[in-house]
Write a protein that holds these residues in place. Structure first.
Motif, PDB file in Angstrom:
ATOM      1  N   LYS A  45      13.129 -23.010 -10.612  1.00  0.00           N
ATOM      2  CA  LYS A  45      14.524 -23.243  -9.787  1.00  0.00           C
ATOM      3  C   LYS A  45      15.583 -23.466 -10.665  1.00  0.00           C
ATOM      4  O   LYS A  45      16.590 -22.973 -10.272  1.00  0.00           O
ATOM      5  N   PHE A  46      15.526 -24.144 -11.749  1.00  0.00           N
ATOM      6  CA  PHE A  46      16.682 -24.346 -12.480  1.00  0.00           C
ATOM      7  C   PHE A  46      17.419 -23.167 -13.030  1.00  0.00           C
ATOM      8  O   PHE A  46      18.409 -23.072 -13.154  1.00  0.00           O
ATOM      9  N   ASP A  47      16.129 -22.155 -13.463  1.00  0.00           N
ATOM     10  CA  ASP A  47      16.733 -20.761 -14.086  1.00  0.00           C
ATOM     11  C   ASP A  47      17.514 -20.220 -12.907  1.00  0.00           C
ATOM     12  O   ASP A  47      18.514 -19.499 -13.410  1.00  0.00           O
ATOM     13  N   THR A  48      17.037 -19.878 -11.767  1.00  0.00           N
ATOM     14  CA  THR A  48      17.287 -19.433 -10.524  1.00  0.00           C
ATOM     15  C   THR A  48      18.853 -20.057 -10.283  1.00  0.00           C
ATOM     16  O   THR A  48      19.784 -19.050 -10.031  1.00  0.00           O
ATOM     17  N   LEU A  49      18.940 -21.265 -10.411  1.00  0.00           N
ATOM     18  CA  LEU A  49      20.148 -21.953  -9.950  1.00  0.00           C
ATOM     19  C   LEU A  49      21.200 -21.467 -11.156  1.00  0.00           C
ATOM     20  O   LEU A  49      22.380 -21.214 -10.638  1.00  0.00           O
ATOM     21  N   PHE A  50      20.904 -21.548 -12.158  1.00  0.00           N
ATOM     22  CA  PHE A  50      21.793 -20.790 -13.330  1.00  0.00           C
ATOM     23  C   PHE A  50      22.383 -19.425 -12.822  1.00  0.00           C
ATOM     24  O   PHE A  50      23.457 -19.173 -13.037  1.00  0.00           O
ATOM     25  N   GLN A  51      21.542 -18.471 -12.476  1.00  0.00           N
ATOM     26  CA  GLN A  51      21.585 -17.277 -12.409  1.00  0.00           C
ATOM     27  C   GLN A  51      22.614 -17.316 -10.961  1.00  0.00           C
ATOM     28  O   GLN A  51      23.509 -16.418 -11.163  1.00  0.00           O
ATOM     29  N   ARG A  52      22.431 -17.863 -10.107  1.00  0.00           N
ATOM     30  CA  ARG A  52      23.179 -17.760  -8.887  1.00  0.00           C
ATOM     31  C   ARG A  52      24.451 -18.339  -8.938  1.00  0.00           C
ATOM     32  O   ARG A  52      25.451 -17.910  -8.512  1.00  0.00           O
ATOM     33  N   GLU A  53      24.592 -19.437  -9.924  1.00  0.00           N
ATOM     34  CA  GLU A  53      25.805 -20.228 -10.163  1.00  0.00           C
ATOM     35  C   GLU A  53      26.716 -19.359 -11.222  1.00  0.00           C
ATOM     36  O   GLU A  53      28.017 -19.667 -11.164  1.00  0.00           O
ATOM     37  N   THR A  54      26.413 -18.521 -11.992  1.00  0.00           N
ATOM     38  CA  THR A  54      27.000 -17.897 -13.110  1.00  0.00           C
ATOM     39  C   THR A  54      26.979 -16.259 -13.087  1.00  0.00           C
ATOM     40  O   THR A  54      27.861 -15.699 -13.481  1.00  0.00           O
ATOM     41  N   GLY A  55      26.063 -15.783 -12.044  1.00  0.00           N
ATOM     42  CA  GLY A  55      26.102 -14.431 -12.083  1.00  0.00           C
ATOM     43  C   GLY A  55      25.040 -13.671 -13.242  1.00  0.00           C
ATOM     44  O   GLY A  55      25.338 -12.590 -13.307  1.00  0.00           O
ATOM     45  N   ARG A  56      24.540 -14.550 -14.071  1.00  0.00           N
ATOM     46  CA  ARG A  56      23.820 -13.812 -15.243  1.00  0.00           C
ATOM     47  C   ARG A  56      22.481 -14.453 -15.318  1.00  0.00           C
ATOM     48  O   ARG A  56      22.262 -15.668 -14.768  1.00  0.00           O
ATOM     49  N   ASP A  57      21.530 -13.573 -15.679  1.00  0.00           N
ATOM     50  CA  ASP A  57      20.168 -13.905 -15.836  1.00  0.00           C
ATOM     51  C   ASP A  57      19.995 -15.174 -17.111  1.00  0.00           C
ATOM     52  O   ASP A  57      20.376 -14.290 -18.177  1.00  0.00           O
ATOM     53  N   ARG A  58      19.141 -15.922 -17.043  1.00  0.00           N
ATOM     54  CA  ARG A  58      19.273 -16.980 -18.116  1.00  0.00           C
ATOM     55  C   ARG A  58      18.559 -16.307 -19.487  1.00  0.00           C
ATOM     56  O   ARG A  58      19.221 -16.121 -20.675  1.00  0.00           O
ATOM     57  N   GLN A  59      17.449 -15.617 -19.048  1.00  0.00           N
ATOM     58  CA  GLN A  59      16.624 -15.167 -20.279  1.00  0.00           C
ATOM     59  C   GLN A  59      17.238 -13.871 -20.897  1.00  0.00           C
ATOM     60  O   GLN A  59      17.475 -13.847 -21.984  1.00  0.00           O
ATOM     61  N   LYS A  60      17.942 -12.990 -19.918  1.00  0.00           N
ATOM     62  CA  LYS A  60      18.379 -11.913 -20.427  1.00  0.00           C
ATOM     63  C   LYS A  60      19.519 -12.047 -21.278  1.00  0.00           C
ATOM     64  O   LYS A  60      19.937 -11.175 -22.168  1.00  0.00           O
ATOM     65  N   SER A  61      20.298 -12.947 -20.778  1.00  0.00           N
ATOM     66  CA  SER A  61      21.617 -13.358 -21.550  1.00  0.00           C
ATOM     67  C   SER A  61      21.325 -14.222 -22.705  1.00  0.00           C
ATOM     68  O   SER A  61      22.182 -14.621 -23.356  1.00  0.00           O
ATOM     69  N   GLN A  62      20.155 -14.541 -23.107  1.00  0.00           N
ATOM     70  CA  GLN A  62      19.629 -15.307 -24.126  1.00  0.00           C
ATOM     71  C   GLN A  62      20.209 -16.610 -24.047  1.00  0.00           C
ATOM     72  O   GLN A  62      20.955 -17.247 -25.178  1.00  0.00           O
ATOM     73  N   SER A  63      20.172 -17.315 -23.065  1.00  0.00           N
ATOM     74  CA  SER A  63      20.491 -18.936 -22.904  1.00  0.00           C
ATOM     75  C   SER A  63      19.487 -19.613 -22.821  1.00  0.00           C
ATOM     76  O   SER A  63      18.467 -19.478 -22.298  1.00  0.00           O
ATOM     77  N   TRP A  64      19.604 -20.982 -23.346  1.00  0.00           N
ATOM     78  CA  TRP A  64      18.882 -22.147 -23.083  1.00  0.00           C
ATOM     79  C   TRP A  64      19.766 -23.019 -22.340  1.00  0.00           C
ATOM     80  O   TRP A  64      20.693 -23.303 -22.566  1.00  0.00           O
ATOM     81  N   LEU A  65      19.167 -23.548 -21.067  1.00  0.00           N
ATOM     82  CA  LEU A  65      19.811 -24.556 -20.272  1.00  0.00           C
ATOM     83  C   LEU A  65      19.763 -25.846 -21.256  1.00  0.00           C
ATOM     84  O   LEU A  65      18.944 -26.298 -22.023  1.00  0.00           O
ATOM     85  N   SER A  66      20.864 -26.388 -21.111  1.00  0.00           N
ATOM     86  CA  SER A  66      20.995 -27.844 -21.953  1.00  0.00           C
ATOM     87  C   SER A  66      20.475 -28.782 -21.132  1.00  0.00           C
ATOM     88  O   SER A  66      20.422 -28.841 -19.829  1.00  0.00           O
TER      89      SER A  66
END
Length: 307
Positions: A197-218
């Motif tokens: 859900k945290f990953d999904t939230l990042f995508q909804r709020e930024t428009g970017r998929d966390r894993q595909k954009s090579q991001s680690w949530l802080s």
């Protein structure tokens, strides 16, 4: 005739050198005038700041996503007013410690200590949000973080493959040993479903998929969301605004952590992570852009610096 040819050759060489120096100087000036001011917008260009849909975090929230390491305790915390203390060096010299300790709930992150810094960061801790990568650092200083009478709740977050119940790896066993040894602590782990859900939230709020954009949530991302879940009003200490590291002239050098004066520079860390393409990186500036939007929705204020 020969002398004229030599002089003409030398003149041509001087012209080439002059043109080369001129081009290099021009490029240097352009780089410094643009990159410093605009580097923090690197991810705006590729759509990182364009949210696909705003999320109502009060409805999105759910305490069922935090399971106790032992027993049947549930995370049912609710506070009217919270102080979220970052690990930024901007808190040093503020003298905000007494103000922070007066908050109904004080939230800290990872292994940010209070001992020796009480005047600026206070001494009270109600909740600590800890990344899987910081567990060992907590264990190394039990007197600071674990062996206490008025103990805080601790929420551990991390990949299910490392801290999930099915993992049964070294880190999972270490967390269980901590919970079994320091029974005054209330220890919880973020469930795999909640991590998703945290990953999904990042995508909804930024428009970017966390894993595909090579991001680690802080840890800051997790902590801010948890604070919104349990607090009616949040005051954040030491977090800089999204545009801070893009100012010109550049901000003075500040250690990334207040308790590591010889550590990496704050803005260098932010910009390198934001612009990184190889390997996974924290998108600190992108997250702060989201926090700025959330501030208007969830009664969040920022001090030291104020924004």
């Amino acid at each position: 005739m020969g002398l004229r040819l030599v002089e003409k050759g030398n003149h041509s060489k001087r012209m080439v050198v002059f043109v080369a120096i001129f081009l290099i100087t021009t490029l240097f000036i352009l780089y410094n005038s643009n990159s410093v001011n605009e580097s923090y917008e690197a991810f705006k260009v590729i759509g990182y700041n364009s949210a696909t849909k705003n999320t109502d975090l009060k409805k999105w929230a759910g305490k069922d996503g935090y399971v106790p390491v032992f027993g049947n305790k549930s995370l049912t915390l609710h506070y009217k007013q919270c102080a979220l203390v970052t690990s930024s060096s901007h808190v040093l010299g503020t003298g905000a410690g007494a103000e922070i300790d007066r908050a109904e709930c004080v939230i800290r992150m990872n292994d940010a200590p209070t001992s020796g810094f009480e005047a600026d960061v206070g001494n009270k801790t109600s909740l600590r949000v800890v990344a899987h990568s910081s567990v060992i650092r907590l264990v190394r200083k039990p007197q600071e973080f674990l062996n206490c009478t008025d103990c805080p709740s601790i929420i551990f977050w991390g990949p299910p493959t490392k801290i999930g119940r099915d993992a049964n790896g070294a880190l999972y066993r270490l967390i269980h040993r901590v919970a079994a040894t320091y029974t005054n602590l209330s220890t919880f782990i973020v469930t795999p479903g909640k991590m998703h859900k945290f990953d999904t939230l990042f995508q909804r709020e930024t428009g970017r998929d966390r894993q595909k954009s090579q991001s680690w949530l802080s840890t800051g991302w997790f902590t801010m969301v948890i604070a919104i879940e349990i607090c009616d009003k949040i005051k954040v200490y030491g977090m800089v605004p999204p545009s801070y590291c893009g100012r010109h002239p550049q901000p003075k050098r500040m250690p990334y952590h207040y308790y590591k004066p010889r550590g990496p520079d704050e803005c260098v860390t932010y910009l390198q992570n934001e612009r990184g393409r190889r390997g996974n990186h924290h998108r600190f500036i992108t997250e702060k852009q989201v926090f700025a939007r959330w501030a208007k929705l969830y009664n969040i204020s920022f001090v030291y610096p104020t924004w």
